[in-house]
Design an enzyme around this catalytic site. Structure first.
Site, PDB file in Angstrom:
ATOM      1  N   GLY A 168     -27.705   0.360  -6.040  1.00  0.00           N
ATOM      2  CA  GLY A 168     -25.231   1.137  -5.953  1.00  0.00           C
ATOM      3  C   GLY A 168     -25.133   1.883  -6.655  1.00  0.00           C
ATOM      4  O   GLY A 168     -26.532   2.798  -7.173  1.00  0.00           O
ATOM      5  N   ALA A 169     -24.340   2.037  -7.198  1.00  0.00           N
ATOM      6  CA  ALA A 169     -23.856   3.517  -7.673  1.00  0.00           C
ATOM      7  C   ALA A 169     -24.539   4.928  -7.205  1.00  0.00           C
ATOM      8  O   ALA A 169     -25.334   5.647  -7.533  1.00  0.00           O
ATOM      9  CB  ALA A 169     -24.259   3.381  -9.142  1.00  0.00           C
ATOM     10  N   LEU A 170     -24.351   4.710  -5.869  1.00  0.00           N
ATOM     11  CA  LEU A 170     -25.275   5.926  -4.632  1.00  0.00           C
ATOM     12  C   LEU A 170     -24.621   7.213  -4.910  1.00  0.00           C
ATOM     13  O   LEU A 170     -23.211   7.657  -5.276  1.00  0.00           O
ATOM     14  CB  LEU A 170     -24.442   4.921  -3.342  1.00  0.00           C
ATOM     15  CG  LEU A 170     -24.727   4.206  -3.357  1.00  0.00           C
ATOM     16  CD1 LEU A 170     -24.394   4.102  -1.284  1.00  0.00           C
ATOM     17  CD2 LEU A 170     -26.221   3.455  -3.774  1.00  0.00           C
ATOM     18  N   HIS A 208     -29.733   8.212  -2.681  1.00  0.00           N
ATOM     19  CA  HIS A 208     -29.715   7.530  -1.732  1.00  0.00           C
ATOM     20  C   HIS A 208     -29.499   7.894  -0.786  1.00  0.00           C
ATOM     21  O   HIS A 208     -29.550   7.292   1.223  1.00  0.00           O
ATOM     22  CB  HIS A 208     -28.407   6.729  -2.420  1.00  0.00           C
ATOM     23  CG  HIS A 208     -28.661   5.944  -3.380  1.00  0.00           C
ATOM     24  ND1 HIS A 208     -28.108   5.559  -5.015  1.00  0.00           N
ATOM     25  CD2 HIS A 208     -30.148   5.080  -4.427  1.00  0.00           C
ATOM     26  CE1 HIS A 208     -28.155   5.131  -5.529  1.00  0.00           C
ATOM     27  NE2 HIS A 208     -29.484   4.643  -5.607  1.00  0.00           N
ATOM     28  N   LYS A 244     -39.068   9.414  -6.175  1.00  0.00           N
ATOM     29  CA  LYS A 244     -38.751   9.826  -7.582  1.00  0.00           C
ATOM     30  C   LYS A 244     -39.022   8.067  -8.724  1.00  0.00           C
ATOM     31  O   LYS A 244     -39.428   8.797  -9.508  1.00  0.00           O
ATOM     32  CB  LYS A 244     -36.952   9.668  -7.524  1.00  0.00           C
ATOM     33  CG  LYS A 244     -35.549   9.025  -8.953  1.00  0.00           C
ATOM     34  CD  LYS A 244     -35.691  10.073  -9.511  1.00  0.00           C
ATOM     35  CE  LYS A 244     -34.698   9.337 -11.013  1.00  0.00           C
ATOM     36  NZ  LYS A 244     -34.947   8.146 -10.888  1.00  0.00           N
ATOM     37  N   SER A 292     -29.933  10.462 -10.171  1.00  0.00           N
ATOM     38  CA  SER A 292     -29.782   9.198 -10.620  1.00  0.00           C
ATOM     39  C   SER A 292     -28.876   8.207 -11.386  1.00  0.00           C
ATOM     40  O   SER A 292     -27.892   8.731 -11.702  1.00  0.00           O
ATOM     41  CB  SER A 292     -30.597   8.985 -12.177  1.00  0.00           C
ATOM     42  OG  SER A 292     -30.561   7.446 -12.736  1.00  0.00           O
ATOM     43  N   SER A 293     -28.618   7.424 -10.497  1.00  0.00           N
ATOM     44  CA  SER A 293     -27.315   6.572 -10.987  1.00  0.00           C
ATOM     45  C   SER A 293     -26.906   6.329 -12.367  1.00  0.00           C
ATOM     46  O   SER A 293     -25.856   6.202 -13.362  1.00  0.00           O
ATOM     47  CB  SER A 293     -27.241   5.071 -10.591  1.00  0.00           C
ATOM     48  OG  SER A 293     -27.958   5.178  -8.894  1.00  0.00           O
ATOM     49  N   ARG A 294     -28.296   6.157 -13.099  1.00  0.00           N
ATOM     50  CA  ARG A 294     -27.859   6.172 -14.883  1.00  0.00           C
ATOM     51  C   ARG A 294     -27.456   7.809 -15.127  1.00  0.00           C
ATOM     52  O   ARG A 294     -26.980   7.238 -16.787  1.00  0.00           O
ATOM     53  CB  ARG A 294     -29.115   6.234 -15.499  1.00  0.00           C
ATOM     54  CG  ARG A 294     -29.421   4.843 -15.601  1.00  0.00           C
ATOM     55  CD  ARG A 294     -30.788   4.467 -16.331  1.00  0.00           C
ATOM     56  NE  ARG A 294     -31.146   3.121 -16.158  1.00  0.00           N
ATOM     57  CZ  ARG A 294     -32.200   2.046 -15.556  1.00  0.00           C
ATOM     58  NH1 ARG A 294     -32.471   2.898 -14.557  1.00  0.00           N
ATOM     59  NH2 ARG A 294     -31.773   0.442 -16.218  1.00  0.00           N
TER      60      ARG A 294
HETATM   61  P1  AMP Z   1     -32.256   2.378  -7.231  1.00  0.00           P
HETATM   62  O1  AMP Z   1     -30.347   2.542  -7.053  1.00  0.00           O
HETATM   63  O2  AMP Z   1     -32.261   3.709  -7.801  1.00  0.00           O
HETATM   64  O3  AMP Z   1     -33.129   1.196  -7.353  1.00  0.00           O
HETATM   65  O4  AMP Z   1     -32.694   3.644  -5.915  1.00  0.00           O
HETATM   66  C1  AMP Z   1     -32.520   3.349  -4.753  1.00  0.00           C
HETATM   67  C2  AMP Z   1     -33.759   3.971  -3.684  1.00  0.00           C
HETATM   68  O5  AMP Z   1     -32.946   4.911  -4.145  1.00  0.00           O
HETATM   69  C3  AMP Z   1     -35.243   4.031  -4.534  1.00  0.00           C
HETATM   70  O6  AMP Z   1     -35.765   3.902  -3.402  1.00  0.00           O
HETATM   71  C4  AMP Z   1     -35.315   5.077  -5.111  1.00  0.00           C
HETATM   72  O7  AMP Z   1     -36.636   6.129  -5.458  1.00  0.00           O
HETATM   73  C5  AMP Z   1     -34.228   5.733  -4.300  1.00  0.00           C
HETATM   74  N1  AMP Z   1     -33.574   7.290  -5.090  1.00  0.00           N
HETATM   75  C6  AMP Z   1     -33.003   7.362  -6.075  1.00  0.00           C
HETATM   76  N2  AMP Z   1     -32.977   8.483  -6.536  1.00  0.00           N
HETATM   77  C7  AMP Z   1     -33.375   9.704  -5.569  1.00  0.00           C
HETATM   78  C8  AMP Z   1     -33.141  10.398  -5.818  1.00  0.00           C
HETATM   79  N3  AMP Z   1     -33.174  11.627  -6.741  1.00  0.00           N
HETATM   80  N4  AMP Z   1     -33.981  11.095  -4.558  1.00  0.00           N
HETATM   81  C9  AMP Z   1     -34.322  10.595  -3.739  1.00  0.00           C
HETATM   82  N5  AMP Z   1     -34.560   9.088  -3.737  1.00  0.00           N
HETATM   83  C10 AMP Z   1     -34.201   8.960  -4.906  1.00  0.00           C
END
Ligand code: AMP
Length: 283
Positions: free
Chosen positions: A31-33, A37, A152, A188-190
């Site tokens: 989440g925190a799309l 994402h 990523k 990044s969500s962060r």
């Molecule tokens: P997360 O919500 O951080 O667990 O990420 C979910 C999915 O989105 C994972 O497969 C990540 O690698 C992908 N993701 C996160 N950030 C990016 C980004 N900047 N570009 C492309 N994919 C991403």
């Protein structure tokens, strides 16, 4: 978009679609799309009849309780973004649904080989076992033809490729490119925990990866590694956890540029207390 909070209901619905010949593309997230994402959703839409996204902040993959606590959870906004993106199904399970009957205390153990203990795994003990546990459970629920993952999280992709192979699943993994902010910082969500000044400073991570990609032939890996770390740490609030050159296949650090056909530079940097990951294919 149909929202399922219960794994069994989602699984029944998707089984029926599969039986009727619909191919399912799956995008697991916490989440925190952001646009990164959504690019995975967009790709999945072009290659499948039905796109399923999951949002689950997985406690099993956080080794720091404070990090889990601080993880952003803007669910209403996420639902809005998913509707706009044309996602068909959102799976929003509870912890109890994913880890029933104290399942969090009795995680499965997967053979992840050296991937578990290297780099990200070394800094976050148990992290990849947690990732493997949640994705294996999500795959059992969704059973997709294709799963979309971001480059990523390069090491995570290697872990999940291994998981899928070892568990004998037929799901195909599609690796999607890293989406970046205008200054190069990987989305990044962060990132929302960074001030605008830190966001600006954090672009040094991308710049140093680019420097490595453009200049690797002029240096030994060890010299280039030291140079990149120095570049990043020239910002007082940035501290490099690792900056490593790895063979993209085996995901082992290399000593010379001739050691592998394809090499990726991977890094984790703490910027103002926020852990940021990035990587770039350099050869
Ligand atoms: P997360 O919500 O951080 O667990 O990420 C979910 C999915 O989105 C994972 O497969 C990540 O690698 C992908 N993701 C996160 N950030 C990016 C980004 N900047 N570009 C492309 N994919 C991403």
């Amino acid at each position: 978009m149909i929202l399922f909070r219960k794994a069994t209901a989602a699984s029944d619905f998707l089984n029926d679609k599969r039986i009727h010949g619909k191919s399912i593309g799956f995008v697991p997230t916490m989440g925190a799309l952001h646009a990164g994402h959504l690019s995975l959703i967009a790709r999945a839409k072009t290659e499948n009849n039905l796109v399923v996204c999951s949002i689950f902040v997985n406690p099993a993959q956080f080794n720091d309780p404070a990090d889990l606590e601080r993880y952003p959870r803007p669910v209403e906004k996420d639902i809005e973004l998913l509707i706009q993106s044309g996602c068909d199904v959102l799976l929003l399970p509870s912890t109890e649904d994913i880890y029933p009957e104290e399942g969090l205390l009795h995680l499965n153990r997967y053979d992840l080989g050296h991937l578990e203990h290297l780099l990200e795994g070394r800094s976050r003990p148990g992290h990849f076992q947690g990732v493997a546990n949640v994705v294996d459970r999500l795959l059992s629920i969704v059973n997709p033809a294709n799963m979309y993952l971001g480059q990523k999280d390069f090491q995570q992709v290697k872990v999940l490729e291994r998981l899928v192979t070892h568990t004998g699943r037929s799901t195909h993994i599609v690796i999607c490119p890293i989406l970046r902010e205008a200054n190069g910082l990987a989305m990044s969500s962060r990132n929302i925990r960074l001030t605008s000044l830190s966001l600006e400073n954090a672009s040094i991570i991308f710049k140093s990866l680019q420097f490595a990609a453009e200049n690797f032939q002029y240096y030994t890996p060890a010299t280039l590694q030291a140079l990149c770390i120095k570049q990043i740490q020239s910002f007082p609030e940035a501290s490099v956890d690792y900056f490593e050159f790895c063979d993209t296949d085996a995901f082992l650090p290399i000593n010379g540029w001739g050691d592998a056909i394809h090499i990726v530079a991977v890094t984790a940097v703490m910027v103002a207390g926020v852990r940021l990951l990035d990587n770039m294919l350099i050869k």
